[in-house]
Design an enzyme around this catalytic site. Structure first.
Site, PDB file in Angstrom:
ATOM      1  N   ASP A 143      19.079 -12.106  -2.255  1.00  0.00           N
ATOM      2  CA  ASP A 143      19.585 -13.348  -1.637  1.00  0.00           C
ATOM      3  C   ASP A 143      19.945 -13.149  -0.161  1.00  0.00           C
ATOM      4  O   ASP A 143      20.048 -14.121   0.580  1.00  0.00           O
ATOM      5  CB  ASP A 143      20.828 -13.848  -2.376  1.00  0.00           C
ATOM      6  CG  ASP A 143      20.548 -14.192  -3.824  1.00  0.00           C
ATOM      7  OD1 ASP A 143      19.357 -14.232  -4.195  1.00  0.00           O
ATOM      8  OD2 ASP A 143      21.499 -14.406  -4.575  1.00  0.00           O
ATOM      9  N   GLN A 302       9.738 -12.611  -7.946  1.00  0.00           N
ATOM     10  CA  GLN A 302      10.088 -12.354  -6.541  1.00  0.00           C
ATOM     11  C   GLN A 302      11.044 -11.180  -6.386  1.00  0.00           C
ATOM     12  O   GLN A 302      11.172 -10.606  -5.320  1.00  0.00           O
ATOM     13  CB  GLN A 302      10.671 -13.608  -5.898  1.00  0.00           C
ATOM     14  CG  GLN A 302      11.977 -14.074  -6.495  1.00  0.00           C
ATOM     15  CD  GLN A 302      12.218 -15.558  -6.287  1.00  0.00           C
ATOM     16  OE1 GLN A 302      12.369 -15.999  -5.167  1.00  0.00           O
ATOM     17  NE2 GLN A 302      12.242 -16.317  -7.371  1.00  0.00           N
TER      18      GLN A 302
HETATM   19  O1  F6P Z   1      21.758 -12.974  -7.113  1.00  0.00           O
HETATM   20  C1  F6P Z   1      20.417 -12.749  -7.186  1.00  0.00           C
HETATM   21  C2  F6P Z   1      19.737 -13.799  -7.982  1.00  0.00           C
HETATM   22  O2  F6P Z   1      18.412 -13.380  -8.109  1.00  0.00           O
HETATM   23  C3  F6P Z   1      19.839 -15.225  -7.432  1.00  0.00           C
HETATM   24  O3  F6P Z   1      18.922 -15.496  -6.438  1.00  0.00           O
HETATM   25  C4  F6P Z   1      19.615 -16.043  -8.666  1.00  0.00           C
HETATM   26  O4  F6P Z   1      20.200 -17.322  -8.576  1.00  0.00           O
HETATM   27  C5  F6P Z   1      20.303 -15.231  -9.686  1.00  0.00           C
HETATM   28  O5  F6P Z   1      20.245 -13.900  -9.278  1.00  0.00           O
HETATM   29  C6  F6P Z   1      19.705 -15.358 -11.065  1.00  0.00           C
HETATM   30  O6  F6P Z   1      20.441 -14.573 -11.906  1.00  0.00           O
HETATM   31  P1  F6P Z   1      20.101 -14.267 -13.401  1.00  0.00           P
HETATM   32  O7  F6P Z   1      18.975 -13.316 -13.427  1.00  0.00           O
HETATM   33  O8  F6P Z   1      21.365 -13.704 -13.958  1.00  0.00           O
HETATM   34  O9  F6P Z   1      19.714 -15.595 -14.012  1.00  0.00           O
END
Ligand code: F6P
Length: 414
Positions: A143, A302
């Protein structure tokens, strides 16, 4: 180093987080740490005494190289919020008794702003109680929303993947012509920060016009204005490619993805699962314009695309891991390693330390002046900031035509 080192990985995985782990491991061994332990699934695993001796698993130089090229979190990750110290002293006593049992001199946590909250609380507790263990944070997040550091390891590789994928999607969109046009909407992670979505602009160059619209979560999103803009684009050419952040919100603060029928998962830090933005917008476009739509949610791809990793990113990730061990060995605690950009061309960077209190739970967003006036694209300054971070390649070690990884989730030996 006389005592042992323990290292954990926390939060969303990346293509570079294991390179930081490799940097921690190698530097700790080089500085004479008798043992380097790895927490399985971060602090949550440690609370259950779930850890491994990393030397049992990373035995050769080839293992180190494989680790650097292995995406996601080799040790397993977690999203676990430590209680405040005054709320649950027993939790802290338990953690510190485990650290004492393992003779830990240096505790390294590789993570984003939520994970730095863990370093902050543990280092505060150690200082309050005169405990000698040093606690250091290693930045990581695709992020790129960590404060004080120029950028975070993991971001460059994800940005490279996004720029490349958007370029491929644009190529594909040009191929077939539909009567009422084709709109491809690419949904990109990044939560409340648009650093990743802005990277879609990297696709633009001599051979590619780049996406038509880029929407970042830093500015309110107006659905009617969006539909009008797409209509206008389709009146001039048969396709449109739009990059949207998963975290775009309406003027009233609601996430666009909340307008879809309900995924209401919330993690331990209170973050909603953001998914469905592109699908919602595609449905609205299909209803109002009657065009063909395609949604591409880049999702896990990504952050796991090690075949598209940036060399700069992988090297810096290892460097910040090593810098954290060095800092702890020299007596620092309660700090996070940051990356400072020294020059753009040729690109150069160095590492420094910053007090973790200034970093934890703070979200760094894209500055307004790096987004165009309409809020529909990023500026050249934005692109100039990202470009150096995506340079160079790290070739995967291919076996039978597929990248080879170091086997994840090592189990504790009895
Ligand atoms: O914090 C990194 C991230 O990849 C964010 O971009 C995304 O919203 C979140 O993690 C998704 O998290 P999870 O894999 O816990 O759903």
């Amino acid at each position: 180093m006389k005592g042992n080192v323990i290292v954990g990985q926390s939060g969303g995985p990346t293509a570079a987080i294991n390179s930081s782990l490799a940097g921690v491991f190698r530097t700790a061994i080089d500085r004479g740490a008798p043992k380097v332990y790895g927490m399985r699934h971060g602090i949550e695993g440690l609370l259950n005494e779930d850890y491994v001796d990393l030397s049992d698993y990373i035995r050769t130089e080839l293992d180190v190289e494989l680790l650097k090229r292995t995406p996601a979190a080799y040790l397993g990750s977690c999203r676990f919020k430590l209680p405040e110290i005054h709320e649950d002293i027993a939790c802290y006593e338990k953690i510190f008794s485990i650290l004492d049992k393992l003779d830990i001199e240096c505790f390294i946590y590789i993570g984003g702003n939520d994970s730095m909250d863990t370093i902050k609380k543990l280092s505060d507790y150690a200082i309050l109680n005169g405990h000698p263990c040093k606690f250091l944070g290693v930045p990581k997040t695709i992020d790129n929303d960590l404060a004080l550091t120029d950028h975070t390891p993991g971001y460059g590789s994800a940005a490279k993947y996004i720029g490349t994928s958007v370029k491929e999607i644009i190529q594909d969109s040009k191929a077939l012509i539909y009567k009422k046009g084709l709109v491809s909407i690419v949904e990109i992670m990044g939560r409340n920060a648009g650093w990743l979505t802005g990277a879609a602009a990297l696709s633009k160059g001599e051979d590619c016009d780049g996406p038509d619209l880029i929407y970042l979560p830093e500015l309110p999103f107006d659905i009617d204005d969006f539909i009008a803009r797409v209509k206008k684009i389709l009146s001039k050419k048969p396709y449109a490619v739009v990059a949207v952040s998963e975290g775009i919100r309406l003027d009233d603060g609601r996430y666009v993805c909340e307008l879809t029928d309900g995924i209401d998962f919330v993690d331990a830090f209170g973050h909603k699962q953001l998914t469905g933005t592109a699908n919602y917008l595609a449905r609205r476009l299909a209803q109002e314009i009657g065009c063909k739509t395609r949604t591409i949610e880049l999702s896990s791809l990504q952050r796991a695309a090690s075949h598209m990793a940036s060399r700069v990113d992988i090297l810096e990730a290892a460097q910040v891991g090593g810098a954290a061990v060095k800092a702890a060995d020299e007596g620092d605690t309660g700090e996070m390693v940051i990356i400072t950009r020294v020059s753009d061309d040729p690109y150069g960077s160095t590492t420094e330390l910053r007090n973790v209190h200034k970093v934890s739970n703070v979200e760094k967003v894209v500055p307004r002046e790096w987004i165009n006036k309409d809020g529909t694209y990023v500026t050249d300054e934005f692109v100039a900031y990202v470009k150096p971070l995506i340079q160079g390649d790290v070739s995967p070690i291919m076996v039978d035509g597929i990248p080879r990884y170091l086997l994840h989730n090592p189990k504790k030996k009895k």
